[in-house]
Design an enzyme around this catalytic site. Structure first.
Site, PDB file in Angstrom:
ATOM      1  N   GLN A  64       0.608 -11.076  -2.556  1.00 51.55           N
ATOM      2  CA  GLN A  64      -0.770 -10.654  -2.306  1.00 51.55           C
ATOM      3  C   GLN A  64      -1.419 -10.225  -3.615  1.00 51.55           C
ATOM      4  OE1 GLN A  64       0.181  -7.573   0.651  1.00 51.55           O
ATOM      5  NE2 GLN A  64      -0.994  -8.738   2.141  1.00 51.55           N
ATOM      6  N   CYS A  98       0.792  -1.232   0.000  1.00 51.72           N
ATOM      7  CA  CYS A  98       0.000   0.000   0.000  1.00 51.72           C
ATOM      8  C   CYS A  98       0.829   1.290   0.000  1.00 51.72           C
ATOM      9  CB  CYS A  98      -1.029   0.003   1.127  1.00 51.72           C
ATOM     10  SG  CYS A  98      -0.557  -0.834   2.624  1.00 51.72           S
ATOM     11  N   ARG A 131       7.735 -10.741   5.416  1.00 46.58           N
ATOM     12  CA  ARG A 131       7.561 -10.553   6.864  1.00 46.58           C
ATOM     13  C   ARG A 131       8.450 -11.572   7.574  1.00 46.58           C
ATOM     14  NH1 ARG A 131       1.782  -9.241   6.730  1.00 46.58           N
ATOM     15  NH2 ARG A 131       1.600  -7.814   4.945  1.00 46.58           N
ATOM     16  N   LYS A 152     -12.114  -3.681   8.965  1.00 50.21           N
ATOM     17  CA  LYS A 152     -12.055  -4.620   7.846  1.00 50.21           C
ATOM     18  C   LYS A 152     -13.337  -5.441   7.769  1.00 50.21           C
ATOM     19  CE  LYS A 152      -8.622  -6.948   9.605  1.00 50.21           C
ATOM     20  NZ  LYS A 152      -7.656  -8.044   9.678  1.00 50.21           N
ATOM     21  N   ASP A 196      -3.124  -7.815  -4.350  1.00 48.33           N
ATOM     22  CA  ASP A 196      -3.426  -6.562  -3.670  1.00 48.33           C
ATOM     23  C   ASP A 196      -4.029  -5.553  -4.633  1.00 48.33           C
ATOM     24  OD1 ASP A 196      -3.452  -5.386  -1.223  1.00 48.33           O
ATOM     25  OD2 ASP A 196      -1.278  -5.270  -1.005  1.00 48.33           O
ATOM     26  N   HIS A 209      -8.509  -0.975   0.784  1.00 48.37           N
ATOM     27  CA  HIS A 209      -7.568  -2.068   0.527  1.00 48.37           C
ATOM     28  C   HIS A 209      -8.391  -3.332   0.292  1.00 48.37           C
ATOM     29  CE1 HIS A 209      -4.205   0.083   2.853  1.00 48.37           C
ATOM     30  NE2 HIS A 209      -5.293   0.756   3.184  1.00 48.37           N
ATOM     31  N   HIS A 213      -5.697  -1.271  -4.374  1.00 48.32           N
ATOM     32  CA  HIS A 213      -6.078  -0.129  -3.551  1.00 48.32           C
ATOM     33  C   HIS A 213      -6.937   0.804  -4.390  1.00 48.32           C
ATOM     34  CE1 HIS A 213      -2.496  -1.807  -1.592  1.00 48.32           C
ATOM     35  NE2 HIS A 213      -3.203  -1.561  -0.512  1.00 48.32           N
TER      36      HIS A 213
END
Length: 649
Positions: free
Chosen positions: A384, A337, A366, A472, A386, A518, A388
């Site tokens: 991910q 992000c 991570r 979320k 992902d 997100h 946005h």
């Protein structure tokens, strides 16, 4: 008298000081026999504790998650009592319940506990359980608690006591065993009818490798022997479906100590599986108005200081990478992000451009602890799906609903029909965990509630499960074995646009702050594939299978024909291989079945002469002979009918 409000909304009056068990008994003796604990005003407690004021009450049984948790917490105490009886001098650290069962960390005083001891411990647990000893809650002053464990010589409990305040300390006693514990517990040991010790492992005291290694003993218990038998059968089936085992057998992925723990290596078949999943979602995203972007695997440390990820997750990230240039520090990307915020900020934006939907299959890193790594479900590097969405505040609800549609499309296309939704909210008692104002959080939480309701989702709300920057909507999927997994997630974020000073020029020619959504329907692609493998037991739908066909020549004489068939099918994007091994056709068919091949094409003299293939389908058997053209038409129909188009009802 006090008023007790039950989950169905009914209100009953009882004498002040009545217990939850008294309430259950007033409803029915059958209900009272099954009560394990109670949730009073949202807090789980012993069923025999008095209730002193008007309260809401939920009676917890084996069918409730909190009921099972209490049952297994009490079972950890029962196991500790058995261990103390069998191994005098043992000392205890902590013994919490787990999602399935419990463990206790024990200093065995030099005694090695192995699989050979499991039956002995189980038998002692059941012997003690049959005594139906009450779990007695005993408030204790800190001085008396310290004296008790000093006399017992248990330094681990003394360490626990050092962090507790006087007046908040309770012991629990059942039979001959007394433990420091806040509870809650079931009424007595008699509820426990079946016990199984599952495993032993090493665990450092306080998780610190500089401390003494304790023995962690895992167990599980049930109120009926049949439930234990069913659970053990479930574990055998789960073992058969284990994605780590199937991933190796099907040649999808591997790990290498030299590459590094928790960093999966995708083999050709696994890479094909990933590519098909990515292309499947890309097609849907294009229709939904997303634009694809690509960002680096690293970013300057200052990027993550700005976003807040360094403050919140710095300890869980790979440490900064220095360069030959003094003072320059980079990090392996823990989140996509912040990069997308910088893409948004690359030039001035107008309200006419919004919503701006940026998508990326971005790999992030991570630093998970070694003991927490598990196949593909817990790794240190993962991708991910992902995206946005940058939008105006008046667009948040509509955009959120569109993302819900996309997530549900992904789940249904891949066979995850059984799911629920969880609204993950901030913890009102620990606001320091979160960035932003109450007003922004209230607006985001209400937008999620409203969008979920308008899409007809049945939701539960969980406090304290929000991300640090916003609430979320998490999707909890139930797999073929009944296990629940958190997969897709959608988050509303007012904070990162503020932290990155993102703006757009509105219709009023003034600058405004966008809102950020997100979303990741797969979540982690690695974790999603692991769950998909276990849900399907490796029997992927035809469109997704890495190899859709295996061409099996009966003998070497027909290999040229088999190769010609293979090349023709390749031209029509039907994927697979020719089995050139010098094996009998029966062996080739068995091996193709074991390798989860959906379609087998057998070619011999007759097929070569007639320009046909004999078709077998896994699970269905022989489908007869088809011309190459007929098979291509059949295969394409079967592939396409299992891939719904995004936007179709």
């Amino acid at each position: 008298m006090i008023k007790i409000t039950l989950p169905d909304g009914s209100v009953r009056e009882y004498p002040k000081g009545s217990s939850s068990y008294d309430v259950a008994l007033s409803i029915s003796e059958g209900l009272a026999r099954n009560v394990l604990a109670a949730k009073v005003n949202g807090k789980v407690q012993d069923a025999n504790l008095p209730i002193e004021e008007d309260s809401t009450l939920q009676l917890l049984t084996w069918n409730d998650t909190d009921g099972k948790s209490t049952f297994w917490h009490s079972s950890a105490h029962l196991m500790a009592e058995a261990l103390e009886s069998l191994y005098p001098g043992v000392k205890f650290w902590v013994g919490p319940p787990l999602e399935n069962g419990f463990y206790y960390d024990v200093d065995t005083n030099g005694v090695a506990i192995s699989n050979d001891d499991f039956k002995k411990i189980e038998d002692k647990m059941l012997e003690l359980a049959r005594q139906k000893n009450e779990y007695q809650r005993i408030p204790m002053s800190k001085a008396d608690a310290i004296q008790y464990f000093e006399e017992k010589g248990d330094e681990y409990k003394l360490d626990l006591l050092s962090g507790l305040e006087d007046g908040s300390i309770t012991f629990y006693r059942q039979g001959n065993f007394t433990d420091l514990c806040r509870g809650p517990h079931i009424l007595n040991t008699g509820f426990i009818k079946a016990a199984k010790i599952m495993n032993v492992a090493g665990a450092y005291f306080k998780g610190d490798q500089n401390n003494k290694m304790l023995t962690r003993i895992y167990g599980v218990t049930f109120p009926k022997q049949k439930e234990l038998d069913d659970y053990l059968q479930f574990l055998e089936e789960a073992k058969r479906r284990d994605h780590r085992k199937l991933g190796q057998e099907l040649e999808l992925f591997t790990f290498s100590e030299k590459v590094g723990k928790g960093l999966p290596l995708w083999l050709p078949k696994g890479a094909m599986l990933r590519e098909r999943l990515e292309n499947f979602l890309r097609r849907a995203q294009v229709k939904a108005g997303y634009q694809q972007v690509v960002t680096p695997h690293i970013g300057g440390k200052q990027l993550y200081i700005t976003s807040g990820h360094w403050e919140k997750y710095g300890k869980d990230s790979f440490q900064p990478i220095t360069t030959p240039e003094e003072g320059e520090e980079f990090m392996l990307k823990p989140m996509n992000c912040p990069h997308h915020c910088e893409i948004y900020k690359a030039r001035p934006r107008s309200y006419r451009e919004l919503p701006l939907r940026l998508a990326e299959f971005g790999t992030v890193y991570r630093y998970e602890q070694s003991g927490e790594l598990h196949g593909l479900t817990r790794v240190r590097g993962f991708t991910q799906d992902d995206a946005h969405i940058f939008c105006r505040e008046d667009q948040v609800e509509e955009e959120f609903k569109k993302v819900i549609d996309l997530v549900l499309y992904v789940f249904r296309a891949l066979g995850f029909e059984n799911f629920s939704a969880q609204v993950s909210l901030r913890d009102p008692e620990n606001k320091t965990k979160y960035f932003g104002t109450d007003e922004a959080w209230d607006s985001a939480e209400n937008a999620i509630r409203k969008a979920a309701a308008e899409k007809g989702l049945q939701t539960v709300e969980e406090l304290g499960e929000a991300a640090f920057y916003g609430p979320k909507l998490d999707f909890m999927v139930k797999d073929a074995l009944g296990r629940r997994w958190q997969l897709g997630t959608i988050q509303v974020d007012y904070q990162l646009p503020q932290r990155f000073d993102l703006e757009y020029v509105g219709s009023d020619n003034q600058k405004h702050r966008p809102v950020m959504i997100h979303r990741a329907p797969f979540g982690s692609l690695e974790r999603f594939i692991a769950i998909l493998i276990e849900n399907t037991a490796g029997n992927f739908p035809l469109w997704l299978s890495p190899d859709q066909i295996a061409i099996l020549p009966i003998s070497e004489k027909y290999e040229d024909y088999a190769n010609d068939v293979f090349l023709t099918l390749q031209e029509h994007d039907i994927r697979g291989y020719v089995d050139h091994r010098d094996e009998k056709i029966g062996r080739k068919i068995r091996d193709a079945e074991v390798n989860k091949l959906p379609l087998m094409l057998i070619v011999g003299e007759k097929e070569a002469e007639e320009g046909k293939v004999s078709v077998r389908r896994k699970g269905e058997g022989d489908l007869g002979a088809m011309s190459i053209e007929e098979f291509i038409a059949y295969a394409k129909t079967e592939i396409n009918k299992n891939i719904p188009q995004f936007g179709q009802k």
